[in-house]
Structures are given as structure tokens and as C-alpha cells.
Design a protein around this motif. Structure first.
Motif, short mmCIF file in Angstrom:
data_model
loop_
_atom_site.label_atom_id
_atom_site.label_comp_id
_atom_site.label_asym_id
_atom_site.label_seq_id
_atom_site.Cartn_x
_atom_site.Cartn_y
_atom_site.Cartn_z
N SER A 246 0.85 -1.19 0.01
CA SER A 246 0.21 0.01 0.08
C SER A 246 0.97 1.23 0.02
CB SER A 246 -0.90 0.11 1.13
OG SER A 246 -1.69 -1.10 1.20
N TRP A 247 0.30 2.27 -0.16
CA TRP A 247 1.01 3.46 -0.52
C TRP A 247 0.69 4.90 0.08
CZ3 TRP A 247 5.22 2.35 -3.48
CH2 TRP A 247 5.14 0.99 -4.19
N GLU A 248 1.62 5.69 0.51
CA GLU A 248 1.62 7.01 1.13
C GLU A 248 2.43 7.85 0.21
OE1 GLU A 248 2.61 7.04 5.05
OE2 GLU A 248 0.71 6.41 5.93
N LEU A 249 2.24 9.24 0.43
CA LEU A 249 3.10 10.28 -0.28
C LEU A 249 3.34 11.29 0.66
CD1 LEU A 249 4.23 11.33 -3.03
CD2 LEU A 249 1.84 12.59 -3.32
N GLY A 250 4.60 11.29 1.25
CA GLY A 250 5.19 12.41 2.19
C GLY A 250 5.10 11.89 3.36
N ASN A 251 5.78 12.86 4.21
CA ASN A 251 5.77 12.74 5.69
C ASN A 251 5.72 14.04 6.46
OD1 ASN A 251 6.48 10.93 8.06
ND2 ASN A 251 7.77 12.33 8.36
N GLU A 252 4.76 14.50 7.20
CA GLU A 252 4.57 15.71 7.90
C GLU A 252 4.56 16.80 6.79
OE1 GLU A 252 5.37 16.21 12.20
OE2 GLU A 252 6.88 14.99 11.64
N PRO A 253 3.69 17.08 5.92
CA PRO A 253 3.91 17.98 4.76
C PRO A 253 3.65 19.39 5.35
CG PRO A 253 2.01 17.13 4.58
CD PRO A 253 2.59 16.26 5.72
N ASN A 254 3.23 19.68 6.74
CA ASN A 254 3.17 20.98 7.28
C ASN A 254 4.66 21.49 7.68
OD1 ASN A 254 2.46 18.54 9.12
ND2 ASN A 254 3.50 20.00 10.50
N ASN A 255 5.54 20.62 7.67
CA ASN A 255 7.00 21.06 7.95
C ASN A 255 7.86 21.44 6.59
OD1 ASN A 255 6.66 20.86 10.50
ND2 ASN A 255 7.46 18.74 10.65
N TYR A 256 7.22 21.25 5.24
CA TYR A 256 8.28 21.23 4.12
C TYR A 256 9.02 22.49 4.03
CZ TYR A 256 6.30 16.82 2.38
OH TYR A 256 6.08 15.42 2.23
#
Length: 582
Positions: A246-256
């Protein structure tokens, strides 16, 4: 003990009564001086009996995922070399103990991960050092020590001690580099090769874990849309191997913005997830693959705004909405912090904030807590890896299940830092044993708990928070030691005195099996070893997990919960209607 006499109290002289009182006070004072906190016997004779406990057995209040307690591995294991050791028989055995579960491969370095389809990359031939010897030793290990596990067809390795010592030396050096990156918030790129992906999937598959892979979301086009070129290569390679992922995209995008200097708002992130869904659909292996996200951080105002924008665009695209939680700053934590009920309760407010946004756009959508840790900044040695941290972990499991969170993913199963379940000697830490008991005893159906006499009436202007936490589930149907209809309680006692619980209603006069988990050794709450019902827990000499043997309590007996401890209590043969069927 109170003074006793064969004469009636009325016949005692005032002087005798006075002497008896003085003797009792003196003995009580001496006992208090000898008392050790927090691992000790009950304190004094002022304990109040009883707490009456009953459980609603007709229907569950919640039903969570069969994989409710799941695991995470951080991509930093590529950096420090531990990924090459995931084939260790001991690690696989420990992971199998916590199956079925999801295994999320993601963390802060997710968005610096790049895939290269190189089967045998050129080996570095640098100067002497652990990395030099490890790279030159690898082929010998593959040839001589990787054997076929005939039951599952898995590649399982028995690594020589010298190999592990070299790796630990390398990992210690890399740990300093990783900490420097974390504190400076500047991260170097990581290369994931096809061979490394094979090792990762082999570990998950052999351990009975379903892999969730978090793709790099920080690769951006000039218009700030997601650049999927690297991800597409990884997905196509995985499909060619028929890997079930299964898949996700990114990690904690609020910190980009902090990490990369380029912000991604919720609306754009939602479009990126739709793009990922479109990328997966033409690939037969992943046309129906699950997709999870957006894996936001703690729900402060700006994070809630990001989630709101994401849900408007892609709320129906994801199979579950995910977020992360850190309880304490690992740089300033103290052992007593783990006993603060105010800290234990901080998660409840966050759950409500996430649920409010999700239910606004997609009522009933599953919510997962991913990447939960007790302490941030990699954790603290002898604290976040000790018995004390278990109070937060067990309460997190109970609170999340009661509030309808479908899955909780623990960061991390095995990793650098001190928040893991297994250390770098492949030894299970207290939170591992706690998780193992949870997996063996707790089923997905959550039951309502009814108590009487739990708290005094609060004084005006003062909130008395609950230091005795009681949760109830149907006993796991995977555990064949208990018939369906049994109930498992798990109890946290943060009081400095023991508490007595009388089972009432449907639980009255039932046989109870006790699994009391306490620190083992002289370090008290900061111990990294635990005992179950007085017996130390450790892996068997042949590398297998030990039997978790209960202590049977006779029917009708009052449960006595020692001070500052936690445990599981299986109430047998309740014949609970809610628990008879899957």
C-alpha cells in the motif's frame, strides 16, 4: 500493623492505649522510611476498598482494525546500514510476534528518498573502518549465512557476532550524523536500491506484516506540482516483483517550508494524491492498492488548515486519514513526566480536532495515528526505552481504541535513537513486551467500562485527574487458550498505593488470569527489563519467544493492582454476547 490485644478494648487503660498508638506510629514511620518508590509493596493501611467494575457485554462500543497495533521503520536504516540486517532470524522472530500488522516505511527522511534500480551497485573501497569491512564482508554473508526458511520461503540470516559488532560501530558513528541532521533540520538524500527494497519487502513478508511505503513528496516541478518520476520507477519495479504494497505520499507536509524552503498547501497536496492514484491505476498489481495520507503533524492551527484543504480535494481518494503525535520533547524529559495524567490526556483533544475536520468532508472515514512516539528528537536513553514509557504507550492504545481510531502505528520497531521496541543488540525492550501482550490478548472489539468509587469528589476549583485507567476489549480470537466470550481488561495504576478492584455484574465470580508487568532489576521505572507475574521476560536460548504464562486468580477474588504498574486481566467464560462472534 495495628496493635492487637486479647483483652477487650474497653479494659485497656488510657496509658496502654497511648503506648499502643505510639508503637503503631513508630512502626508506620519506619516502614515509610524503608519504602522505595515506585516499585514496591503497598503503602500503609489507609487504602480504600473497593472500586466496583463491570463491563457492558451485549455489544461493542467500537470495533477497530485487526491490525490496530502496527509498526514503523524509518528510512534512516538505509543511512546507518541496519536495513541489511532485517533478514536476521531474531529480528524476524520478534516482528512475527506482533503480526498481523501494517509496517509503514516512512519518517522524516521519506522526502529525501530516491529509488535507483541497480541490482549490484559498485561497492565503496574506502579506507579501513566498519563500513569498509561490512561492504567487503557482505557477499560472504549472503553466500554462507542466508538460508531458506522452509515454512515461508523467506531469506533468513544468522549474522556472525563480528559482523554485528562492526555494524554497531558503524551505526554509532552514523547516529551522530543523523542527530546533527535532525537538530539542524537539513537532511541529505538517501538512495534506495532495488536490492534494498527486496530486503525490506522480504522482512515484511516473512514477518507477516503488510508493507506501506511512503513515497517522496518533495520532488517538485517548477509549478510546485509533484514530480512522480522516481516514484514511478519504484512502483513499476515493485509491480514486476508482484510485491503487495500500500502507498503514502510524503511525511509531515506541514514542515516542508522549514525542511525544503518550499511550502505545499493542503489543496496542492490533495491534487498530488489524486495524481498518485492515477499513476497506480493502470498498473494491474496496484490498480486497487490502498492509499493513506496526508500524515500531518500535531493538529495546530496551520496543520488543521492544511488538513482542511486536503480533505476538500482528496478526502475521498485516501482509504484512511493519517496524522502523527509526539508527547514530550526528548531533550528535556524526566522520568516523572511519564506519570503525569495531564500528559496522558493531551492526545484526546487532538483526536477530536482531527475527527471534526474528517467528518465534515467524509463522515465515517477511517482515521489512523501514524508515527506515534513517547518522546521527540530521537528519544532519551534510559527513559523513552524504559518501563516508565509504557504508561504512555498502553494508555495511547486504550484511548485511541475507545475514541474510534482504526490503527495506531508505533515509531519505531527497530531504529536509531531510543523510541524503538527492539534495541541494536536485537533484544526486546519493555514496550515490545507490552505490545506482545496486547497482541496476544486484545481483540478489536472495544467494550464500555463502568466503575464506581473511582474518585473522590473534586474540591472546588481543583480538577482531580484519574490515575487509574481501565480499558476493556473482547479477548483476541487468535488466542486459543480462551474461549470466545472472554473479556480482557488492561489496567494502568499511577497511584503510589495499590488499588483493589471488585468485579461486579457479568464479571462477578469469574476466574481471572493475571498478566502483571513490572520492572525487573534495580533500576525501577527506568529499567529496560521487565517481569511478568514475577518472572523475568527474555527470549529463549534458541531464539524463540517465551510462553506468556498467566497467574490464575480464584473466582470472586478481588483484583489487587500494585502501585505504579500496568497489567492485563482475562476474565474467563463470561459468555459475552459482543465477543462470541467475529
Amino acid at each position: 500493623m495495628p496493635h492487637t490485644s486479647s483483652c477487650p478494648p474497653a479494659l485497656l487503660s488510657p496509658m496502654a492505649l497511648w503506648l499502643a498508638l505510639m508503637l503503631h506510629l513508630s512502626l508506620s514511620s519506619q516502614a515509610a522510611d524503608r519504602r522505595t518508590f515506585p516499585v514496591g509493596k503497598s503503602q500503609g493501611v489507609k487504602e480504600k476498598t473497593l472500586i466496583l467494575l463491570d463491563v457492558s457485554t451485549k455489544s461493542p462500543v467500537r470495533t477497530v482494525n485487526e491490525n490496530f497495533l502496527s509498526l514503523q521503520l524509518d528510512p534512516s536504516i538505509i543511512h546507518d546500514g541496519w536495513l541489511d540486517f532485517l533478514s536476521s532470524k531474531r529480528l524476524v522472530t520478534l516482528a512475527r510476534g506482533l503480526s498481523p500488522a501494517f509496517l509503514r516505511f516512512g519518517g522524516k527522511r521519506t522526502d529525501f528518498l530516491q529509488f535507483q534500480n541497480l541490482r549490484n551497485p559498485a561497492k565503496s573501497r574506502g579506507g579501513p573502518g566498519p563500513d569498509y569491512y561490512l561492504k567487503n564482508y557482505e557477499d560472504d554473508i549472503v553466500r554462507s549465512d542466508v538460508a531458506l526458511d522452509k515454512q515461508k520461503g523467506c531469506k533468513i540470516a544468522q549474522h556472525p557476532d563480528v559482523m554485528l559488532e562492526l555494524q554497531r560501530e558503524k551505526a554509532a558513528q552514523m547516529h551522530l550524523v543523523l542527530l546533527k541532521e535532525q537538530f539542524s533540520n537539513t537532511y541529505s538524500n538517501l538512495i534506495l536500491t532495488a536490492r534494498s527494497l527486496d530486503k525490506l519487502y522480504n522482512f515484511a513478508d516473512c514477518s507477516g506484516l503488510h508493507l506501506i511505503f511512503a513515497l517522496n513528496a518533495l520532488r517538485r516541478n517548477p509549478n510546485n506540482s509533484w514530480n512522480s518520476s522516481s516514484a514511478l520507477g519504484l512502483v513499476k519495479y515493485s509491480a514486476s516483483k508482484k510485491y503487495n504494497i500500500s502507498w503514502e505520499l510524503g511525511n509531515e507536509p506541514n514542515n516542508y517550508r522549514t525542511m525544503h524552503g518550499r511550502a505545499v498547501n493542503g489543496s496542492q497536496l490533495g491534487k498530488d494524491y489524486i495524481q498518485l492514484k492515477s499513476l497506480l491505476q493502470p498498473i494491474r498489481t496496484y490498480s486497487r492498492a490502498s492509499l493513506y495520507g496526508p500524515n500531518i503533524g500535531r493538529p495546530r492551527k496551520n496543520v488543521i488548515a492544511l488538513l482542511d484543504g486536503f480533505m476538500k480535494v482528496a478526502g475521498s481518494t485516501v482509504d484512511a486519514v493519517t496524522w502523527q503525535h509526539y508527547y514530550i520533547d526528548g531533550r528535556v524529559v524526566k522520568v516523572m513526566d511519564f506519570l503525569k495524567t495531564r500528559l496522558l490526556d493531551t492526545l484526546s483533544d487532538q483526536i477530536r480536532k482531527i475527527q471534526k475536520v474528517v467528518n465534515t468532508y467524509t463522515p465515517g472515514k477511517k482515521i489512523w495515528l501514524e508515527g506515534v512516539v513517547t518522546t521527540s528528537a530521537g528519544g532519551t536513553n534510559n527513559l523513552s526505552d524504559s518501563y516508565a514509557a509504557g504508561f504512555l504507550w498502553l494508555n495511547t492504545l486504550g484511548m485511541l481504541a475507545n475514541q474510534g481510531i482504526d490503527v495506531v502505528i508505533r515509531h519505531s520497531f527497530f531504529d536509531h535513537g531510543y523510541n524503538h521496541l527492539v534495541d541494536q543488540n536485537f533484544n526486546p525492550l519493555p514496550d515490545y513486551w507490552l505490545s506482545l501482550l496486547y497482541k496476544r490478548l486484545i481483540g478489536p472489539k472495544v467494550l464500555a467500562v463502568h466503575v464506581a468509587g473511582l474518585q473522590r469528589k473534586p474540591r472546588p476549583g481543583r480538577v482531580i485527574r484519574d490515575k487509574l485507567r481501565i480499558y476493556a476489549h473482547c479477548t483476541s480470537h487468535h488466542n486459543h487458550n480462551y474461549v470466545r466470550g472472554s473479556i480482557t481488561l488492561y489496567i494502568i495504576n499511577l497511584h503510589r498505593s495499590r488499588k483493589k478492584i471488585k468485579l461486579a455484574g457479568t464479571l462477578r465470580d469469574k476466574i481471572v488470569h493475571q498478566y502483571l508487568l513490572q520492572p525487573y532489576g534495580q533500576d525501577g521505572l527506568q529499567s529496560k527489563s521487565v517481569q511478568l507475574n514475577g518472572q523475568p521476560l527474555m527470549m529463549v536460548d534458541d531464539g524463540t519467544l517465551p510462553d506468556l504464562k498467566p497467574r490464575p486468580l480464584r473466582a470472586g477474588r478481588t483484583l489487587v493492582i500494585p502501585p505504579v504498574t500496568m497489567g492485563f486481566y482475562v476474565v474467563k467464560n463470561v459468555n459475552a454476547l459482543a465477543c462470541r462472534y467475529r
